[in-house]
Design a protein around this motif. Sequence first.
Motif, PDB file in Angstrom:
ATOM      1  N   MET A   1       0.814  -1.181   0.000  1.00 37.63           N
ATOM      2  CA  MET A   1       0.000   0.000   0.000  1.00 37.63           C
ATOM      3  C   MET A   1       0.871   1.263   0.000  1.00 37.63           C
ATOM      4  O   MET A   1       0.555   2.224  -0.685  1.00 37.63           O
ATOM      5  CB  MET A   1      -0.916   0.007   1.223  1.00 37.63           C
ATOM      6  N   ARG A   2       1.953   1.208   0.765  1.00 35.43           N
ATOM      7  CA  ARG A   2       2.842   2.382   0.826  1.00 35.43           C
ATOM      8  C   ARG A   2       3.439   2.685  -0.540  1.00 35.43           C
ATOM      9  O   ARG A   2       3.512   3.839  -0.948  1.00 35.43           O
ATOM     10  CB  ARG A   2       3.963   2.157   1.837  1.00 35.43           C
ATOM     11  N   GLN A   3       3.880   1.632  -1.220  1.00 33.14           N
ATOM     12  CA  GLN A   3       4.501   1.829  -2.537  1.00 33.14           C
ATOM     13  C   GLN A   3       3.477   2.358  -3.544  1.00 33.14           C
ATOM     14  O   GLN A   3       3.794   3.205  -4.371  1.00 33.14           O
ATOM     15  CB  GLN A   3       5.113   0.517  -3.034  1.00 33.14           C
ATOM     16  N   THR A   4       2.248   1.875  -3.475  1.00 34.63           N
ATOM     17  CA  THR A   4       1.203   2.353  -4.377  1.00 34.63           C
ATOM     18  C   THR A   4       0.953   3.842  -4.175  1.00 34.63           C
ATOM     19  O   THR A   4       0.877   4.601  -5.147  1.00 34.63           O
ATOM     20  CB  THR A   4      -0.106   1.568  -4.148  1.00 34.63           C
ATOM     21  N   ILE A   8       1.526   6.992  -6.760  1.00 34.11           N
ATOM     22  CA  ILE A   8       0.481   7.979  -7.081  1.00 34.11           C
ATOM     23  C   ILE A   8       1.002   9.390  -6.856  1.00 34.11           C
ATOM     24  O   ILE A   8       0.699  10.312  -7.621  1.00 34.11           O
ATOM     25  CB  ILE A   8      -0.789   7.715  -6.245  1.00 34.11           C
ATOM     26  N   GLU A   9       1.804   9.567  -5.812  1.00 36.89           N
ATOM     27  CA  GLU A   9       2.350  10.895  -5.513  1.00 36.89           C
ATOM     28  C   GLU A   9       3.327  11.376  -6.579  1.00 36.89           C
ATOM     29  O   GLU A   9       3.409  12.561  -6.864  1.00 36.89           O
ATOM     30  CB  GLU A   9       3.054  10.883  -4.153  1.00 36.89           C
ATOM     31  N   THR A  10       4.070  10.455  -7.185  1.00 41.00           N
ATOM     32  CA  THR A  10       5.149  10.854  -8.092  1.00 41.00           C
ATOM     33  C   THR A  10       4.886  10.583  -9.574  1.00 41.00           C
ATOM     34  O   THR A  10       5.539  11.174 -10.418  1.00 41.00           O
ATOM     35  CB  THR A  10       6.455  10.143  -7.701  1.00 41.00           C
ATOM     36  N   ASN A  11       3.957   9.697  -9.888  1.00 39.55           N
ATOM     37  CA  ASN A  11       3.765   9.286 -11.273  1.00 39.55           C
ATOM     38  C   ASN A  11       2.559  10.018 -11.879  1.00 39.55           C
ATOM     39  O   ASN A  11       1.435   9.883 -11.400  1.00 39.55           O
ATOM     40  CB  ASN A  11       3.558   7.767 -11.336  1.00 39.55           C
ATOM     41  N   VAL A  12       2.804  10.750 -12.947  1.00 32.23           N
ATOM     42  CA  VAL A  12       1.758  11.545 -13.595  1.00 32.23           C
ATOM     43  C   VAL A  12       0.653  10.654 -14.161  1.00 32.23           C
ATOM     44  O   VAL A  12      -0.528  11.011 -14.129  1.00 32.23           O
ATOM     45  CB  VAL A  12       2.373  12.414 -14.717  1.00 32.23           C
ATOM     46  N   VAL A  13       0.997   9.488 -14.648  1.00 28.13           N
ATOM     47  CA  VAL A  13       0.001   8.589 -15.241  1.00 28.13           C
ATOM     48  C   VAL A  13      -1.014   8.129 -14.193  1.00 28.13           C
ATOM     49  O   VAL A  13      -2.217   8.095 -14.455  1.00 28.13           O
ATOM     50  CB  VAL A  13       0.693   7.378 -15.906  1.00 28.13           C
ATOM     51  N   TYR A  14      -0.536   7.790 -13.005  1.00 26.75           N
ATOM     52  CA  TYR A  14      -1.453   7.415 -11.925  1.00 26.75           C
ATOM     53  C   TYR A  14      -2.385   8.575 -11.591  1.00 26.75           C
ATOM     54  O   TYR A  14      -3.579   8.395 -11.401  1.00 26.75           O
ATOM     55  CB  TYR A  14      -0.690   7.012 -10.660  1.00 26.75           C
ATOM     56  N   ARG A  15      -1.823   9.769 -11.494  1.00 25.82           N
ATOM     57  CA  ARG A  15      -2.632  10.952 -11.167  1.00 25.82           C
ATOM     58  C   ARG A  15      -3.685  11.199 -12.246  1.00 25.82           C
ATOM     59  O   ARG A  15      -4.826  11.509 -11.946  1.00 25.82           O
ATOM     60  CB  ARG A  15      -1.749  12.190 -11.000  1.00 25.82           C
ATOM     61  N   TRP A  16      -3.304  11.037 -13.490  1.00 20.95           N
ATOM     62  CA  TRP A  16      -4.252  11.232 -14.601  1.00 20.95           C
ATOM     63  C   TRP A  16      -5.378  10.207 -14.506  1.00 20.95           C
ATOM     64  O   TRP A  16      -6.552  10.541 -14.636  1.00 20.95           O
ATOM     65  CB  TRP A  16      -3.515  11.112 -15.933  1.00 20.95           C
ATOM     66  N   TYR A  17      -5.016   8.937 -14.289  1.00 21.64           N
ATOM     67  CA  TYR A  17      -6.010   7.867 -14.222  1.00 21.64           C
ATOM     68  C   TYR A  17      -6.974   8.067 -13.051  1.00 21.64           C
ATOM     69  O   TYR A  17      -8.170   7.817 -13.165  1.00 21.64           O
ATOM     70  CB  TYR A  17      -5.310   6.504 -14.104  1.00 21.64           C
ATOM     71  N   LEU A  18      -6.454   8.529 -11.926  1.00 19.69           N
ATOM     72  CA  LEU A  18      -7.277   8.724 -10.728  1.00 19.69           C
ATOM     73  C   LEU A  18      -7.920  10.108 -10.661  1.00 19.69           C
ATOM     74  O   LEU A  18      -8.598  10.426  -9.698  1.00 19.69           O
ATOM     75  CB  LEU A  18      -6.430   8.504  -9.474  1.00 19.69           C
ATOM     76  N   VAL A  19      -7.717  10.906 -11.684  1.00 16.99           N
ATOM     77  CA  VAL A  19      -8.248  12.262 -11.795  1.00 16.99           C
ATOM     78  C   VAL A  19      -7.790  13.133 -10.614  1.00 16.99           C
ATOM     79  O   VAL A  19      -8.574  13.808  -9.968  1.00 16.99           O
ATOM     80  CB  VAL A  19      -9.794  12.268 -11.932  1.00 16.99           C
TER      81      VAL A  19
END
Length: 88
Positions: A1-4, A8-19
Amino acid sequence: MRQTIKEIETNVVYRWYLVYSFLDKVPHYGTFSKNYTRRFHDPDLFEQIFEKILKIAIKNSLIDHSSLFIDSTHIKANENKNKYIKKL
């Protein structure tokens, strides 16, 4: 969970996907972990979700039934190499 959460904090793709925008604060990993264990305590839940998505895809003709693919990982047989007959 910590790594996920770190991803999310550092990866733009995760941020885009999660809006999430760059300014949105990502939840603490403990919050994510507690929600995960409380919401998904039913071991059959993910299978139910997958089946529902699959039914929707079939209903909307998004699945091609003309081919079937099965995991075909090569596994070497555990055989006795001294007990075989050579055939030509």
